[in-house]
Design an enzyme around this catalytic site. Structure first.
Site, PDB file in Angstrom:
ATOM      1  N   ASN A   2      34.330  61.544 -21.898  1.00 40.08           N
ATOM      2  CA  ASN A   2      34.061  62.366 -20.718  1.00 40.08           C
ATOM      3  C   ASN A   2      33.322  61.484 -19.707  1.00 40.08           C
ATOM      4  O   ASN A   2      32.170  61.113 -19.933  1.00 40.08           O
ATOM      5  CB  ASN A   2      33.187  63.559 -21.166  1.00 40.08           C
ATOM      6  CG  ASN A   2      32.687  64.381 -20.002  1.00 40.08           C
ATOM      7  OD1 ASN A   2      33.125  64.214 -18.863  1.00 40.08           O
ATOM      8  ND2 ASN A   2      31.757  65.279 -20.285  1.00 40.08           N
ATOM      9  N   TRP A   3      34.004  61.155 -18.607  1.00 32.13           N
ATOM     10  CA  TRP A   3      33.407  60.227 -17.635  1.00 32.13           C
ATOM     11  C   TRP A   3      32.486  60.936 -16.644  1.00 32.13           C
ATOM     12  O   TRP A   3      31.900  60.295 -15.781  1.00 32.13           O
ATOM     13  CB  TRP A   3      34.514  59.456 -16.889  1.00 32.13           C
ATOM     14  CG  TRP A   3      35.346  58.598 -17.787  1.00 32.13           C
ATOM     15  CD1 TRP A   3      35.206  58.403 -19.136  1.00 32.13           C
ATOM     16  CD2 TRP A   3      36.475  57.787 -17.405  1.00 32.13           C
ATOM     17  NE1 TRP A   3      36.164  57.533 -19.615  1.00 32.13           N
ATOM     18  CE2 TRP A   3      36.957  57.139 -18.576  1.00 32.13           C
ATOM     19  CE3 TRP A   3      37.137  57.550 -16.199  1.00 32.13           C
ATOM     20  CZ2 TRP A   3      38.054  56.271 -18.557  1.00 32.13           C
ATOM     21  CZ3 TRP A   3      38.242  56.690 -16.179  1.00 32.13           C
ATOM     22  CH2 TRP A   3      38.683  56.057 -17.343  1.00 32.13           C
ATOM     23  N   LYS A   4      32.398  62.244 -16.755  1.00 36.53           N
ATOM     24  CA  LYS A   4      31.500  63.039 -15.902  1.00 36.53           C
ATOM     25  C   LYS A   4      31.664  62.659 -14.419  1.00 36.53           C
ATOM     26  O   LYS A   4      32.752  62.308 -13.998  1.00 36.53           O
ATOM     27  CB  LYS A   4      30.057  62.897 -16.377  1.00 36.53           C
ATOM     28  CG  LYS A   4      29.898  63.230 -17.854  1.00 36.53           C
ATOM     29  CD  LYS A   4      28.470  63.459 -18.247  1.00 36.53           C
ATOM     30  CE  LYS A   4      28.414  63.678 -19.750  1.00 36.53           C
ATOM     31  NZ  LYS A   4      27.105  64.053 -20.217  1.00 36.53           N
ATOM     32  N   HIS A  30      31.535  72.909 -21.275  1.00 34.98           N
ATOM     33  CA  HIS A  30      30.584  71.810 -21.486  1.00 34.98           C
ATOM     34  C   HIS A  30      29.175  72.312 -21.162  1.00 34.98           C
ATOM     35  O   HIS A  30      28.998  73.133 -20.265  1.00 34.98           O
ATOM     36  CB  HIS A  30      30.953  70.620 -20.585  1.00 34.98           C
ATOM     37  CG  HIS A  30      30.160  69.395 -20.923  1.00 34.98           C
ATOM     38  ND1 HIS A  30      28.886  69.191 -20.445  1.00 34.98           N
ATOM     39  CD2 HIS A  30      30.446  68.326 -21.714  1.00 34.98           C
ATOM     40  CE1 HIS A  30      28.430  68.041 -20.930  1.00 34.98           C
ATOM     41  NE2 HIS A  30      29.360  67.498 -21.708  1.00 34.98           N
ATOM     42  N   GLU A  49      26.829  71.122 -19.556  1.00 38.81           N
ATOM     43  CA  GLU A  49      26.405  70.979 -18.153  1.00 38.81           C
ATOM     44  C   GLU A  49      26.999  72.097 -17.298  1.00 38.81           C
ATOM     45  O   GLU A  49      26.395  72.533 -16.323  1.00 38.81           O
ATOM     46  CB  GLU A  49      26.786  69.581 -17.646  1.00 38.81           C
ATOM     47  CG  GLU A  49      25.874  68.526 -18.259  1.00 38.81           C
ATOM     48  CD  GLU A  49      26.509  67.172 -18.496  1.00 38.81           C
ATOM     49  OE1 GLU A  49      27.538  66.865 -17.880  1.00 38.81           O
ATOM     50  OE2 GLU A  49      25.954  66.418 -19.329  1.00 38.81           O
ATOM     51  N   GLU A  80      28.404  70.276 -29.502  1.00 46.57           N
ATOM     52  CA  GLU A  80      27.534  69.387 -28.744  1.00 46.57           C
ATOM     53  C   GLU A  80      26.150  70.016 -28.598  1.00 46.57           C
ATOM     54  O   GLU A  80      25.929  70.829 -27.684  1.00 46.57           O
ATOM     55  CB  GLU A  80      28.127  69.151 -27.353  1.00 46.57           C
ATOM     56  CG  GLU A  80      29.486  68.494 -27.378  1.00 46.57           C
ATOM     57  CD  GLU A  80      29.718  67.670 -26.114  1.00 46.57           C
ATOM     58  OE1 GLU A  80      29.963  66.474 -26.252  1.00 46.57           O
ATOM     59  OE2 GLU A  80      29.628  68.226 -25.010  1.00 46.57           O
ATOM     60  N   GLY A 107      23.228  62.992 -23.777  1.00 48.74           N
ATOM     61  CA  GLY A 107      22.665  62.063 -22.793  1.00 48.74           C
ATOM     62  C   GLY A 107      21.198  61.746 -23.034  1.00 48.74           C
ATOM     63  O   GLY A 107      20.517  61.188 -22.178  1.00 48.74           O
ATOM     64  N   SER A 147      25.243  61.777 -27.743  1.00 48.68           N
ATOM     65  CA  SER A 147      24.759  60.412 -27.949  1.00 48.68           C
ATOM     66  C   SER A 147      25.497  59.677 -29.078  1.00 48.68           C
ATOM     67  O   SER A 147      24.883  58.962 -29.874  1.00 48.68           O
ATOM     68  CB  SER A 147      23.241  60.406 -28.176  1.00 48.68           C
ATOM     69  OG  SER A 147      22.585  60.947 -27.041  1.00 48.68           O
ATOM     70  N   GLY A 184      30.065  60.862 -24.001  1.00 53.68           N
ATOM     71  CA  GLY A 184      29.720  60.812 -22.584  1.00 53.68           C
ATOM     72  C   GLY A 184      29.332  59.399 -22.173  1.00 53.68           C
ATOM     73  O   GLY A 184      30.178  58.567 -21.833  1.00 53.68           O
ATOM     74  N   GLY A 185      28.035  59.104 -22.241  1.00 54.48           N
ATOM     75  CA  GLY A 185      27.524  57.814 -21.749  1.00 54.48           C
ATOM     76  C   GLY A 185      28.277  56.603 -22.273  1.00 54.48           C
ATOM     77  O   GLY A 185      28.634  55.696 -21.507  1.00 54.48           O
TER      78      GLY A 185
END
Ligand code: PEP
Length: 259
Positions: free
Chosen positions: A11-13, A96, A98, A168, A174, A214, A235-236
């Protein structure tokens, strides 16, 4: 160790210009070629077309990070399922944390999106997970169960094969904190039980449940070694080929590579 096919998604957000996204996509196409697992990347909307062209004919699926709950119409600033399909999107991440916590999407809205995506033939990665307060209050399982049941309301037995669940824990996204493989596996097992209750043992046994929070090259194999963990939503570490490629190439049950 899971007996299901592993599914690793990035997921490149809200990161990367088109040029940056293209550079990463090219690198991943080269490095994931011949990979053993199912792969997906979800760039930002503005890079979908560029990245989609580079992924075409490869073993990496194009995903979107969200979509509107309505098919089309007067919804300024939203992106529709029809527009996503037009760009070659095959799957969409919904619910998600977020979206749930920053943009206040509730289970009813997420469920509407899930059903719309399925109606249009998209695969769905449905994210569920508890906050730290909920975990501390012993509510982790019940929160994930509620989000799963609500998210799938009205989803038929014929459609459940197009659903992946991503567990998640919000406190792990993150933050550098990862659920222990044992804690994650316990929640995955309880989600699988919920799927069994709703759709029967066959569906429960087949459904892919990713872990997200993470995930890094040095923790992926121990997480994936657990029986109920069938992949990762990253993610990151998905923002660089140097970290995503080793995650994508993990060997379950192997100790982390020494760097
Ligand atoms: C995510 O955004 O879905 C996620 C799991 O992020 P990170 O890997 O950075 O924790």
């Amino acid at each position: 160790m899971s007996t299901r096919p592993y599914y690793i998604a990035g997921n490149w957000k809200m990161h990367k210009t088109r040029a940056e996204a293209a550079e990463l996509a090219k690198d991943l196409v080269a490095r994931l070629k011949g990979g053993k697992h199912k792969y997906l990347v979800a760039p930002g909307f503005t890079s979908l077309e560029t990245v989609g062209a580079l992924l075409s004919g490869t073993n990496i699926l194009l995903g979107a990070q969200n979509m509107a709950a309505e098919e089309q119409g007067a919804h300024t600033g939203e992106v529709s399922v029809l527009q996503l399909k037009d760009l070659g999107v095959r799957a969409v991440i919904l619910g998600h944390s977020e979206r749930r916590h920053i943009y206040k999407e509730d289970d009813a809205l997420i469920n509407k999106k899930v059903k719309l995506a399925l109606t249009h033939g998209l695969e769905v990665i449905l994210c569920v997970g508890e906050t730290l307060d909920e975990r501390d209050a012993g509510q982790a399982e019940v929160v994930c169960e509620t989000q799963t049941v609500w998210g799938l309301a009205g989803v038929s037995a014929g459609e459940i094969g197009s659903i992946t669940i991503a567990y998640e824990p919000v406190w792990a996204i993150g933050t550098g904190k990862t659920a222990t493989p044992e804690d994650a596996d316990a929640i995955h097992a309880s989600i699988r039980t919920v799927i069994g209750r709703l759709y029967g043992g066959g569906a429960a046994n087949k459904i892919i449940i990713q872990y997200g929070g993470s995930v890094k090259p040095d923790n992926v194999s121990l997480l994936m070694a657990k029986e109920n963990i069938d992949g990762a939503l990253v993610g990151g570490a998905a923002l660089k080929a140097d970290t995503f490629a080793p995650i994508a190439a993990f060997a379950a049950g192997q100790p982390p590579a020494v760097s």
